[in-house]
Design a protein around this motif. Structure first.
Motif, PDB file in Angstrom:
ATOM      1  N   ARG A  16      -0.900  -4.405 -65.167  1.00 21.50           N
ATOM      2  CA  ARG A  16      -1.864  -3.463 -65.752  1.00 21.50           C
ATOM      3  C   ARG A  16      -2.367  -2.446 -64.732  1.00 21.50           C
ATOM      4  O   ARG A  16      -2.982  -1.443 -65.103  1.00 21.50           O
ATOM      5  CB  ARG A  16      -3.021  -4.229 -66.391  1.00 21.50           C
ATOM      6  N   GLU A  22       5.483  -1.694 -61.278  1.00 23.71           N
ATOM      7  CA  GLU A  22       6.913  -1.909 -61.067  1.00 23.71           C
ATOM      8  C   GLU A  22       7.178  -3.230 -60.329  1.00 23.71           C
ATOM      9  O   GLU A  22       8.087  -3.975 -60.691  1.00 23.71           O
ATOM     10  CB  GLU A  22       7.522  -0.726 -60.308  1.00 23.71           C
ATOM     11  N   PHE A  25       6.727  -6.063 -62.655  1.00 19.86           N
ATOM     12  CA  PHE A  25       7.833  -6.143 -63.608  1.00 19.86           C
ATOM     13  C   PHE A  25       9.072  -6.769 -62.959  1.00 19.86           C
ATOM     14  O   PHE A  25       9.765  -7.581 -63.565  1.00 19.86           O
ATOM     15  CB  PHE A  25       8.147  -4.739 -64.132  1.00 19.86           C
ATOM     16  N   ARG A  26       9.307  -6.385 -61.717  1.00 19.59           N
ATOM     17  CA  ARG A  26      10.456  -6.965 -60.994  1.00 19.59           C
ATOM     18  C   ARG A  26      10.270  -8.475 -60.812  1.00 19.59           C
ATOM     19  O   ARG A  26      11.213  -9.245 -60.928  1.00 19.59           O
ATOM     20  CB  ARG A  26      10.629  -6.287 -59.630  1.00 19.59           C
ATOM     21  N   LEU A  29      10.890 -10.152 -64.124  1.00 19.85           N
ATOM     22  CA  LEU A  29      12.345 -10.215 -64.353  1.00 19.85           C
ATOM     23  C   LEU A  29      12.983 -11.308 -63.505  1.00 19.85           C
ATOM     24  O   LEU A  29      13.794 -12.098 -63.994  1.00 19.85           O
ATOM     25  CB  LEU A  29      12.982  -8.871 -64.006  1.00 19.85           C
ATOM     26  N   GLN A  33      14.548 -13.511 -66.215  1.00 12.17           N
ATOM     27  CA  GLN A  33      15.708 -12.787 -66.758  1.00 12.17           C
ATOM     28  C   GLN A  33      16.881 -13.719 -67.114  1.00 12.17           C
ATOM     29  O   GLN A  33      17.532 -13.520 -68.136  1.00 12.17           O
ATOM     30  CB  GLN A  33      16.179 -11.685 -65.804  1.00 12.17           C
ATOM     31  N   MET A  58      13.627  -6.156 -72.585  1.00 10.72           N
ATOM     32  CA  MET A  58      12.796  -5.900 -71.397  1.00 10.72           C
ATOM     33  C   MET A  58      12.034  -4.577 -71.521  1.00 10.72           C
ATOM     34  O   MET A  58      10.902  -4.465 -71.041  1.00 10.72           O
ATOM     35  CB  MET A  58      13.640  -5.918 -70.117  1.00 10.72           C
ATOM     36  N   ILE A  59      12.642  -3.599 -72.180  1.00 10.07           N
ATOM     37  CA  ILE A  59      11.931  -2.322 -72.387  1.00 10.07           C
ATOM     38  C   ILE A  59      10.748  -2.548 -73.341  1.00 10.07           C
ATOM     39  O   ILE A  59       9.652  -2.020 -73.122  1.00 10.07           O
ATOM     40  CB  ILE A  59      12.902  -1.232 -72.904  1.00 10.07           C
ATOM     41  N   TRP A  62       8.057  -4.187 -71.329  1.00 10.88           N
ATOM     42  CA  TRP A  62       7.383  -3.178 -70.485  1.00 10.88           C
ATOM     43  C   TRP A  62       6.369  -2.389 -71.317  1.00 10.88           C
ATOM     44  O   TRP A  62       5.230  -2.196 -70.922  1.00 10.88           O
ATOM     45  CB  TRP A  62       8.432  -2.236 -69.881  1.00 10.88           C
ATOM     46  N   ASN A  63       6.804  -1.956 -72.498  1.00  8.82           N
ATOM     47  CA  ASN A  63       5.920  -1.144 -73.340  1.00  8.82           C
ATOM     48  C   ASN A  63       4.784  -1.964 -73.957  1.00  8.82           C
ATOM     49  O   ASN A  63       3.703  -1.441 -74.207  1.00  8.82           O
ATOM     50  CB  ASN A  63       6.719  -0.482 -74.473  1.00  8.82           C
TER      51      ASN A  63
END
Lengths: 185, 147
Positions: A16, A22, A25-26, A29, A33, A58-59, A62-63
């Protein structure tokens, strides 16, 4: 021993923060993942399709993560998104097959042949053809239960159907596949 | 737990997970996904998209109360009052003037002005039977009688 891996709650907070998004998120994943990929791959079979579905998943994550209310665990939430993406994909594939004049059996076998990351034998391909002949809901239930060992409870949440209906659907699917196998032997 | 001998297709050597992934697939996945994400049109983060602010809830609540209040006031207070006023006007007219009117004059006035008479027994009680639209005014009656 000190555990430096951030918890899911910390990852969500990091995400947030636009400066850490980023990185968070990595880390998400890196943690999930493979599990998500294999869940999707067992449902859609072909690597190329699994890759597409996983990327779309994953998109969406993210959203959707800034608005994630944490009423369920992070992995449960991501797993549900992945399942829904795979289901949408399978439904669209089934519609495409229905529109094509070619034999669906050939189409499925050719798809397997074209996947360099598939080592299945004749028997496995035959099983996939029989599964593809099932009604969409039964197909989904069978794939989730048989290939991905999902519990009826998890399936009921993802497919928005009662546990009883899931069990009935799975048993119908098994009965049909077994009968088709016996006929073809 | 599913028993292993439950399915007829599970013969010896059957592998229900005959899949592999390309080498380095998982190592490069994050970069590929992030590249796709940066190509997305700019999105407003969900939390900033919250259009409904707390003060809006209060304002809409008060507005809803005012609307409900107005309809209540209109339907249960103002309208009956107007109807009573109208009926009083009709009653007054009938009491003071109708006795002096000729039947034909009254009938003509009602017909010309397309006044609806509710009930199917005119003449029994005008106070109860006449529903006038528009409101009869004394002037209108005199004007009609002058013709």
């Amino acid at each position: 021993m000190i555990n430096n891996t951030p918890s899911d709650t910390e990852l969500i907070s990091m995400f947030r923060d636009p400066h850490q998004r980023e990185r968070a998120f990595r880390l998400i994943l890196a943690g999930y993942q493979e599990k998500l990929y294999w869940h999707i791959r067992r449902l859609v079979c072909i690597h190329e399709d699994a890759d597409d579905v996983l990327q779309n998943t994953m998109i969406k994550i993210w959203n959707g993560l800034p608005g994630f209310r944490e009423s369920s665990g992070l992995y449960t939430w991501m797993y549900r998104i992945a399942s829904n993406e795979a289901i949408t994909f399978l439904k669209s594939r089934q519609r495409e097959r229905a529109l094509l004049a070619d034999d669906p059996e050939d189409l499925i076998k050719n798809r397997f042949k074209s996947d360099p990351y598939y080592d299945g034998d004749e028997l496995f391909a035959k099983l996939q053809v029989l599964i593809a002949r099932l009604p969409p809901k039964q197909q989904m239930v069978f794939r989730m239960k048989y290939f991905d060992d999902m519990t009826y409870e998890d399936m009921s949440v993802v497919l928005k159907t009662s546990v009883g209906a899931m069990k009935a659907s799975f048993h119908h699917a098994v009965r049909k596949i077994q009968a088709a196998f016996v006929r073809s032997d | 737990m599913m028993s292993e001998d439950r399915f007829s297709w599970e013969k010896e050597g059957f592998n229900k997970n005959p899949y592999r992934v390309p080498e380095d697939y998982f190592d490069t996945l994050a970069d590929r996904i992030l590249r796709r994400i940066t190509r997305q049109p700019d999105r407003i983060p969900f939390q900033n998209k919250r259009i409904i602010k707390p003060w809006m809830v209060w304002v809409s609540g008060v507005a809803a109360l005012l609307v409900v209040g107005w309809f209540g006031f209109r339907n249960f207070y103002l309208k009956p009052q107007q109807e009573n006023l109208f009926q009083e006007q009709v009653a007054l007219f009938v009491d003071f003037y109708a006795g002096e009117l000729h039947e034909d004059q009254l009938a003509n006035y009602i017909e010309e002005n397309q006044i609806e008479l509710t009930g199917d027994q005119p003449g029994v009680d005008y106070n109860n039977l006449i529903s006038l639209e528009p409101v009869i005014t004394e002037e209108a009656v005199y004007e009609s009688l002058d013709h």
